[in-house]
Design a protein around this motif. Structure first.
Motif, PDB file in Angstrom:
ATOM      1  N   ARG A  11       0.846  -1.193   0.000  1.00  0.00           N
ATOM      2  CA  ARG A  11       0.000   0.000   0.000  1.00  0.00           C
ATOM      3  C   ARG A  11       0.881   1.242   0.000  1.00  0.00           C
ATOM      4  O   ARG A  11       2.004   1.221   0.477  1.00  0.00           O
ATOM      5  CB  ARG A  11      -0.865   0.057   1.251  1.00  0.00           C
ATOM      6  N   PHE A  12       0.321   2.319  -0.532  1.00  0.00           N
ATOM      7  CA  PHE A  12       0.935   3.623  -0.351  1.00  0.00           C
ATOM      8  C   PHE A  12      -0.176   4.565   0.084  1.00  0.00           C
ATOM      9  O   PHE A  12      -1.363   4.257  -0.041  1.00  0.00           O
ATOM     10  CB  PHE A  12       1.676   4.100  -1.614  1.00  0.00           C
ATOM     11  N   PHE A  13       0.218   5.709   0.627  1.00  0.00           N
ATOM     12  CA  PHE A  13      -0.736   6.587   1.291  1.00  0.00           C
ATOM     13  C   PHE A  13      -0.666   7.990   0.708  1.00  0.00           C
ATOM     14  O   PHE A  13       0.416   8.520   0.474  1.00  0.00           O
ATOM     15  CB  PHE A  13      -0.462   6.594   2.794  1.00  0.00           C
ATOM     16  N   VAL A  14      -1.840   8.558   0.492  1.00  0.00           N
ATOM     17  CA  VAL A  14      -1.977   9.861  -0.140  1.00  0.00           C
ATOM     18  C   VAL A  14      -2.663  10.816   0.832  1.00  0.00           C
ATOM     19  O   VAL A  14      -3.657  10.461   1.473  1.00  0.00           O
ATOM     20  CB  VAL A  14      -2.803   9.734  -1.451  1.00  0.00           C
ATOM     21  N   HIS A  15      -2.107  12.015   0.934  1.00  0.00           N
ATOM     22  CA  HIS A  15      -2.706  13.059   1.760  1.00  0.00           C
ATOM     23  C   HIS A  15      -3.998  13.514   1.084  1.00  0.00           C
ATOM     24  O   HIS A  15      -3.969  14.023  -0.043  1.00  0.00           O
ATOM     25  CB  HIS A  15      -1.715  14.214   1.909  1.00  0.00           C
ATOM     26  N   THR A  16      -5.125  13.344   1.743  1.00  0.00           N
ATOM     27  CA  THR A  16      -6.415  13.633   1.115  1.00  0.00           C
ATOM     28  C   THR A  16      -6.612  15.114   0.835  1.00  0.00           C
ATOM     29  O   THR A  16      -7.306  15.475  -0.113  1.00  0.00           O
ATOM     30  CB  THR A  16      -7.582  13.120   1.979  1.00  0.00           C
ATOM     31  N   ALA A  17      -5.987  15.980   1.601  1.00  0.00           N
ATOM     32  CA  ALA A  17      -6.172  17.429   1.419  1.00  0.00           C
ATOM     33  C   ALA A  17      -5.570  17.934   0.116  1.00  0.00           C
ATOM     34  O   ALA A  17      -6.098  18.866  -0.493  1.00  0.00           O
ATOM     35  CB  ALA A  17      -5.577  18.193   2.604  1.00  0.00           C
ATOM     36  N   CYS A  18      -4.470  17.309  -0.333  1.00  0.00           N
ATOM     37  CA  CYS A  18      -3.794  17.835  -1.527  1.00  0.00           C
ATOM     38  C   CYS A  18      -3.515  16.785  -2.590  1.00  0.00           C
ATOM     39  O   CYS A  18      -3.028  17.114  -3.672  1.00  0.00           O
ATOM     40  CB  CYS A  18      -2.506  18.554  -1.133  1.00  0.00           C
ATOM     41  N   GLY A  19      -3.774  15.499  -2.280  1.00  0.00           N
ATOM     42  CA  GLY A  19      -3.562  14.447  -3.268  1.00  0.00           C
ATOM     43  C   GLY A  19      -2.124  14.020  -3.439  1.00  0.00           C
ATOM     44  O   GLY A  19      -1.790  13.315  -4.386  1.00  0.00           O
ATOM     45  N   THR A  20      -1.243  14.408  -2.524  1.00  0.00           N
ATOM     46  CA  THR A  20       0.182  14.078  -2.622  1.00  0.00           C
ATOM     47  C   THR A  20       0.491  12.811  -1.833  1.00  0.00           C
ATOM     48  O   THR A  20       0.027  12.647  -0.700  1.00  0.00           O
ATOM     49  CB  THR A  20       1.029  15.237  -2.062  1.00  0.00           C
ATOM     50  N   ARG A  21       1.278  11.947  -2.430  1.00  0.00           N
ATOM     51  CA  ARG A  21       1.727  10.734  -1.748  1.00  0.00           C
ATOM     52  C   ARG A  21       2.679  11.130  -0.629  1.00  0.00           C
ATOM     53  O   ARG A  21       3.583  11.948  -0.839  1.00  0.00           O
ATOM     54  CB  ARG A  21       2.425   9.834  -2.753  1.00  0.00           C
ATOM     55  N   ILE A  22       2.486  10.545   0.552  1.00  0.00           N
ATOM     56  CA  ILE A  22       3.368  10.896   1.662  1.00  0.00           C
ATOM     57  C   ILE A  22       4.690  10.151   1.523  1.00  0.00           C
ATOM     58  O   ILE A  22       4.765   9.089   0.918  1.00  0.00           O
ATOM     59  CB  ILE A  22       2.733  10.635   3.042  1.00  0.00           C
ATOM     60  N   GLY A  23       5.719  10.736   2.102  1.00  0.00           N
ATOM     61  CA  GLY A  23       7.049  10.154   2.054  1.00  0.00           C
ATOM     62  C   GLY A  23       7.244   9.090   3.108  1.00  0.00           C
ATOM     63  O   GLY A  23       6.362   8.838   3.937  1.00  0.00           O
ATOM     64  N   PRO A  24       8.408   8.470   3.116  1.00  0.00           N
ATOM     65  CA  PRO A  24       8.704   7.400   4.072  1.00  0.00           C
ATOM     66  C   PRO A  24       8.581   7.838   5.528  1.00  0.00           C
ATOM     67  O   PRO A  24       8.281   7.027   6.389  1.00  0.00           O
ATOM     68  CB  PRO A  24      10.147   7.015   3.749  1.00  0.00           C
TER      69      PRO A  24
END
Length: 164
Positions: A104-117
């Motif tokens: 899985r990878f995770f995306v910040h819902t407010a801006c649509g950016t994938r979060i880093g490690p």
């Protein structure tokens, strides 16, 4: 002879944490709770865990205050939600050092950016709490057929309950 569950002779905060989350299956139960799994039957089918073990682990997590039982649901408490950075970093560590493909990878819902490690959003430059993240299937996700796995293949917000 069974191993004990505590580290009474260890004078260490990590030992205290392991007494709560260090048994086999426990962190996977917490992970699934972040994914929105709340029902005993859903944990059981998704983890393919022995019923007695699941019951004992859920009870221990509730006794410690990581989960609370609300009717038929097990819900992460604020204390439980604080485990998110640990789970996220441990998974990233496995990807980096054990050649594990990200499931899985995770995306910040407010801006649509994938979060880093480190759990930080590159666009917002802040650590994103789990309730503001959406999980997406990664390249290492196995195509299991149980109902929970099928639901979790689609993007979904962390901590939002899933229903099978």
């Amino acid at each position: 002879m069974a191993l004990g569950k505590d580290y009474a002779e260890q004078d260490c905060s990590l030992a205290r944490a392991l007494e709560v989350v260090g048994e086999r299956w426990t962190l996977l139960i917490v992970r699934d709770a972040f994914y929105g799994v709340r029902r005993f039957s859903d944990f059981l089918v998704h983890l393919d865990i022995p019923r007695a073990v699941l019951s004992a682990r859920l009870q221990a997590l509730a006794d410690t205050g990581v989960l609370v039982k609300d009717g038929h649901d097990y819900v992460l408490t604020e204390m439980g939600k604080e485990l998110w950075p640990v789970l996220h970093m441990l998974a990233r560590w496995a990807e980096d050092h054990l050649s594990a493909e990200p499931s899985r990878f995770f995306v910040h819902t407010a801006c649509g950016t994938r979060i880093g490690p480190d759990g930080t959003c590159a666009a917002c430059r802040r650590r994103v709490p789990p309730e503001d993240l959406e999980a997406h299937a990664g390249s290492g996700l196995r195509r299991r057929s149980d109902p929970v796995s099928v639901i979790l293949r689609s993007p979904h917000r962390l901590l939002e309950p899933i229903r099978t």
